[in-house]
Design an enzyme around this catalytic site. Structure first.
Site, PDB file in Angstrom:
ATOM      1  N   ARG A   1      13.726 -22.844   1.024  1.00 13.06           N
ATOM      2  CA  ARG A   1      15.173 -22.631   0.998  1.00 13.06           C
ATOM      3  C   ARG A   1      15.946 -23.948   0.940  1.00 13.06           C
ATOM      4  NH1 ARG A   1      15.093 -18.728   6.191  1.00 13.06           N
ATOM      5  NH2 ARG A   1      13.617 -20.382   6.745  1.00 13.06           N
TER       6      ARG A   1
ATOM      7  N   ALA B   1      -4.263  10.661   5.252  1.00 14.26           N
ATOM      8  CA  ALA B   1      -4.431  10.227   3.861  1.00 14.26           C
ATOM      9  C   ALA B   1      -3.645   8.933   3.635  1.00 14.26           C
ATOM     10  CB  ALA B   1      -3.947  11.321   2.919  1.00 14.26           C
TER      11      ALA B   1
ATOM     12  N   HIS C   1      -5.166  -1.796  -1.817  1.00  9.07           N
ATOM     13  CA  HIS C   1      -6.136  -2.400  -0.899  1.00  9.07           C
ATOM     14  C   HIS C   1      -5.505  -3.544  -0.118  1.00  9.07           C
ATOM     15  CE1 HIS C   1      -9.601  -0.946  -3.700  1.00  9.07           C
ATOM     16  NE2 HIS C   1      -9.168   0.004  -2.903  1.00  9.07           N
TER      17      HIS C   1
END
Length: 1107
Positions: free
Chosen positions: A66, A262, A766
């Site tokens: 920055r 899931a 992943h």
């Protein structure tokens, strides 16, 4: 994803709260957050130091460098901060390739200091431990710290000390600052470990005579450790990378993901794009994104995401409708395409997930047609044929163009079709139905003989097929090819051969479906015995679990603890762990204490990286091979498979995994490993062995562990590696090829090439699929592999062609000698799966029409439970749904509730309450005591509702006058049910009846039967004052009026409910409340065993003796 970036404010909050150090850390909690909505005057009231100190202001949006970009305002007062923010707040700026809006800023006190007081410190995780980097010159111009900084590696499970910090890191630091810095760095490292950071950088770290100041900070934490660190972290907000907005739909899918077993992921890249994806699998989702970008679609790619891990139909519906909602908000001049793709699933029921997508397509069919959306589908896996059929049908019925393809089509071919780069086949080949693979055509029930156990290219030896002998301790004896190998093996070397036809395993977890799949695989491979020797499940006692071995049923022991299983099964050398992410670490560490175990497969996803690294260290010390975590496992055709690897038996047979081929592969992705099985079986003689090492940043074993095993295995003639963006393990393969350690042909492709084309960072499915430097990109690794001699295709689309080309060359050279194919043995199909496929039917044992709990939401008589609560129908309405299968009018619901209230209790003296009390005082439990009371209900006590309703209805319906009815009952010597009371009378009326009468008269449309009963009461009370219409009789006749006049039932239906005993249920349900109250009352009063007093019993002799 595991390592997630946090804001500077969050990182500093963690540090200030939890750091333990001897150094004086200054400016603790002195920061203020500013957004476009912030009132700076009010902010100054909350943080008075803003008015008294010089300030620093900077964006807090994961922007690097920055200071170099001019994005830091230094040494300002509050007015200066306001002026500095004005031209920047909510303005677009460019950082590298990313364009984003500046909207979140951080204000802190300005710290005046000298350049020589600035230092650089960073801690980051690697496989072997955590590196501490330190440089004595910090600040904006620190430059290449990797080259400049001094490094200290703190190994896994090792501790950092101030002495080691001073010796290794602080050699260029003035002596007067060494103690302070050493103390701070040790405290910082301990904080890093305790709060599961994966990256923590402070630049500059300022040390003055007053203490230590943390000026700028960047950090990542392991999000999978939330269950460990929740108390310290609190609710952490993970900001998106700069240049990408945070969308509410992303948060919605993240919330679904958190609540589900899931995996559901969604990242919006370009909401105006025309190419949308809905891909199953973490690896497959990257491959599809790669292919879209390779074919020029990067600027039109709207999203990245994936669904995997067997989501339910409802979860898939919620995911799909979110995608469809997003893609139908803005039209595109060229129309839009939706790619519903995926590799060949290992265990996800494709038909079930597709049903959720089909529901969403039907719901959005109007907008989809309006936006000219064309859908391309490609999928494989359990029941995929039914899934594709359903998807094709919805296209025909809705008129939406849907092109459907199965495993006969290359995985990414539909991308080329969608983008107009290849023609769409008119009639794609139809894949064989699952059933064709599974039914035994021979009709024989005997165990089939061996089909083929050798590779096509490997000649069978005389010794092949004989079991390897085990030592008495249970450790497997390894056949060594040379003395040097033998010597190295004594130093905790890992096995070069992990699995054989005689490998025995223990499965941790009650994964019966996976175990049955392993046994079916064993059977079709003609193994002599099942590969699963036992199961371990701590939540049940020791018992036996039933499985099928071909046609026969066998019993597999299930143990409560690992020790018993190991002791009773010394032949076992493989553990397959289905333990949850919370228990996988402890159970794995426990298992490694048993020397017989040589291989462990850890299936769980989401294990904290710090735990995984401890597992890896322990495994390396003991010579144990770890496969996983976050994996489906691996497979050795003809020998052994881990859990769900390879999918169901139809895919095992279609991909010829029942016998070994000549090609070995290693992949990160489990779903993509099954796709490799398919590709290799179609282009070569098949798979010799395949392993999915897992998608985490630190898999238990790496690519080279397996590639070198394959190099040393005679039956393997060529090697396939499916690498991935992130990490540097593929470079080890390059090194091994260069050094001549690997001489067999290696076909390699690293997925994730699209990442370099995106303007902002995208975290793929992943955890390890993220490049932290240029060398970790898929493009760089593919180039390096090609330069060292590996066979690298131009894209995943060409992977199959390259594999076939290399294989054909080996066949031409005589390295591989294709053998004659032998038909595989057959395995009977499970009854449950045959029903799922619609191949058989069976009459149900039960029928029900009142409740359905199978879906995402409980349903009462067709009404979802959420609607039951929204309509506020209460207990009466719920009872109406469950008893009468109707939504009753409001007055009817109120009447039912009033009936329950007035029948709830009538004191302890009645027979039912008395029995309940006696039973409770005998020490019996609630259910026994309640049942004791309920068993007294009948015609004489409480059961008069049905009888009264029947008697009065019959008399009224036959046209009998009230007096005629009374006289008839008297003549027949029968009691009129519902008439009479022991205590109440016409002069002492029952207020319960009066309350009900007032309500019924005021709300019921008609009360014909009640009026008839009241006329009967006038006759009976004229003879005896207590022959009143009692509460049972009143409820009985009033309920008949309700059923007949509420317009919800036919006359026959109303009569049927009376006939089958529905009305007595009101008394039973209501009085159960009172009985339970009496039970609790007796327990609360601690009443002892009841014994009836003698003086209340008349003792008499038998009649013949008294005479």
């Amino acid at each position: 994803m595991s390592a997630k970036a946090i804001s500077e404010q969050t990182g500093k909050e963690f540090l200030y709260k939890h750091i333990g150090t001897s150094a004086a850390v200054q400016n603790r909690f002195r920061y203020a957050n500013v957004t476009a909505e912030t009132d700076l005057d009010r902010l100054a009231q909350e943080h008075p130091w803003l008015l008294t100190e010089r300030l620093v202001v900077k964006p807090d949006q994961l922007i690097k460098r920055r200071g170099k970009l001019g994005l830091v305002g230094v040494n300002l007062d509050l007015k200066g901060v306001r002026d500095w923010l004005k031209p920047r707040m909510m303005q677009e700026t460019t950082v590298g390739k990313a364009k984003g809006i500046l909207k979140n800023f951080l204000i802190e006190p300005f710290v005046a200091h000298k350049q020589e007081e600035e230092f650089y410190v960073c801690v980051y995780a690697t496989r072997e431990g955590d590196y501490v980097l330190f440089h004595h010159e910090g600040g904006v111009d620190v430059g290449d710290v990797d080259a400049k900084a001094r490094k200290l590696l703190v190994g896994v499970d090792e501790k950092i000390t101030e002495d080691s910090v001073k010796k290794e890191l602080l050699t260029n630091v003035p002596n007067d600052k060494k103690a302070v810095l050493a103390g701070f760095i040790v405290g910082l490292f301990n904080l890093y470990e305790d709060l599961f950071f994966t990256y923590l950088e402070i630049n500059p770290l300022v040390v003055t005579k007053d203490g230590v100041y943390v000026l700028d900070m960047a950090a990542k934490i392991d999000a999978t450790a939330d269950y460990i660190c929740k108390a310290k972290w609190g609710d952490v907000e993970f900001p998106p990378p700069f240049g990408r907005e945070a969308y509410p739909e992303e948060a919605y899918i993240a919330d679904l993901d958190a609540k589900s077993g899931a995996s559901l992921k969604l990242t919006l890249l370009n909401p105006r794009g025309r190419i949308w994806t809905m891909v199953a699998g973490g690896g497959a989702s990257v491959v599809y994104s790669d292919t879209i970008c390779d074919l020029g679609g990067v600027d039109e790619l709207a999203n990245y995401g994936e669904y995997s891990g067997a989501p339910s139909e409802q979860q898939t519906y919620d995911y799909a409708k979110t995608i469809l909602s997003l893609m139908t908000r803005e039209k595109h001049r060229d129309g839009k395409v939706l790619i519903i793709g995926g590799s060949i699933a290992n265990f996800t029921n494709v038909a079930a997930t597709f049903k959720g997508i089909v529901r969403a397509i039907r719901d959005y069919q109007g907008p989809l047609k309006e936006h000219e959306v064309t859908i391309f589908v490609r999928r494989g896996g359990p029941n995929y044929q039914e899934g594709l059929r359903v998807m094709g049908e919805v296209g025909k019925t809705t008129g939406i163009p849907i092109h459907v393809f199965g495993t006969e089509t290359h995985m990414t071919a539909i991308v080329g079709m969608a983008l107009g780069h290849r023609p769409i086949p008119n009639q794609p080949p139809v894949a064989a139905h699952t059933a064709n693979f599974l039914l035994n055509s021979s009709g024989s029930t005997s165990t089939p003989g061996s089909s083929r156990t050798a590779s096509f290219s490997e000649k069978r030896t005389k010794a092949e097929g004989s079991p390897a002998k085990k030592s008495k301790t249970g450790a497997p004896i390894v056949t060594f090819s040379s003395i040097s190998t033998c010597i190295s093996a004594l130093l905790a070397a890992k096995e070069s051969t992990l699995f054989s036809k005689h490998t025995k395993s223990i499965v941790w977890g009650m994964q019966t479906r996976a175990v049955q799949g392993m046994m079916d695989f064993d059977y079709v491979c003609s193994r002599d015995e099942p590969s699963v020797a036992a199961m371990v499940y701590p939540f049940t006692g020791d018992h036996k679990q039933k499985f099928y071995w071909g046609h026969k049923e066998i019993l597999v022991p299930v143990y409560k603890n690992m020790g018993d299983a190991m002791k009773k099964h010394p032949e076992v050398d493989v553990l397959i762990s289905f333990a949850s992410l919370r228990s996988a670490f402890d159970s794995t560490m426990e298992t490694m204490q048993y020397p017989q175990i040589r291989t462990i497969a850890i299936i769980a996803e989401g294990i904290p990286e710090a735990h995984t690294r401890k597992i890896i260290k322990a495994a390396d010390q003991k010579g144990i091979t770890i496969i996983g975590p976050a994996t489906v496992g691996g497979i050795k055709p003809g020998c052994f498979k881990i859990g769900n690897t390879g999918g169901m038996l139809d895919n095992i047979l279609a991909s010829k995994l029942y016998r070994p081929g000549s090609v070995a592969y290693v992949s990160r992705s489990g779903g993509m490993s099954n796709e490799l099985n398919n590709i290799i079986s179609r282009t070569t003689d098949g798979v010799f062995e395949g392993v999915a090492i897992g998608g985490d940043r630190y898999p238990g074993s790496v690519f080279t562990d397996h590639v070198l095993r394959y190099q040393d295995t005679p039956g393997v003639k060529m090697i396939v590696v499916l690498g991935e963006i992130g990490g540097t393990e593929e470079y080890k393969i390059c090194h091994a090829i260069k050094k001549g350690r690997i001489t067999k042909p290696v076909v390699c492709w690293c997925i994730g090439t699209c990442a370099t084309m995106f303007s902002s960072e995208v975290q793929f499915g992943h955890a390890g699929a993220c490049a932290n430097q240029a060398s970790e990109t898929a493009v760089a690794k593919n180039k390096a592999l090609k330069d060292t001699g590996a066979f690298v295709p131009k894209s995943f689309d060409e992977l199959g062609e390259i594999i076939k080309s290399v294989y054909d060359d080996l066949v031409a050279k005589g390295v591989i000698e294709p053998a004659q194919e032998v038909p595989p043995p057959t395995v009977p199909m499970d009854y449950s799966w045959a029903r799922e496929l619609g191949l058989i039917r069976k009459p149900a044992s039960f029928m029900t029409s009142i409740c359905d709990e199978r879906g995402q939401e409980l349903i009462y008589a067709g009404m979802p439970i959420t609607e039951v609560f929204k309509t506020e129908m209460g207990m009466g309405g719920t009872l109406g749904l469950l008893w009468f299968q109707r939504r009753l009018p409001k007055y009817a619901c109120q009447f039912i509730e009033m009936c329950l209230m007035v029948t709830a209790d009538h004191g302890p003296a009645v027979s039912g309450a008395h029995n309940t009390i006696v039973c409770a005082r005998a020490g019996k439990d609630l259910i026994s005591s309640l049942t004791s009371g309920l068993l007294t209900i009948g015609d004489r006590f409480g059961g008069a509702l049905d009888a009264a309703a029947k008697q009065f209805s019959k008399a009224f319906d036959s046209g009998m006058l009230p007096m005629e009815f009374v006289n008839k009952m008297k003549k027949e010597g029968k009691l009129i049910m519902g008439i009479g009371h022991r205590v109440k009378s016409i002069n002492n009326p029952d207020m319960r009846v009066q309350i009900l009468k007032d309500f019924v008269k005021g709300h019921f449309p008609a009360t014909h039967l009640l009026d008839y009963a009241l006329d009967v009461e006038k006759i009976t009370t004229s003879k005896k004052p207590n022959l009143i219409l009692n509460v049972d009789g009143f409820i009985g006749v009033a309920f008949v009026d309700l059923l007949r006049t509420c317009d919800g039932f036919t006359r026959d239906e109303a009569d049927e409910f009376v006939e089958i005993g529905a009305l007595n249920g009101i008394f039973v349900l209501g009085r159960s409340m009172g009985f339970i109250g009496h039970y609790l009352d007796q327990k609360r009063l601690k009443q002892g065993l009841y014994r009836h007093p003698w003086d209340d019993i008349s003792y008499v002799l038998p009649e013949h003796m008294s005479m």
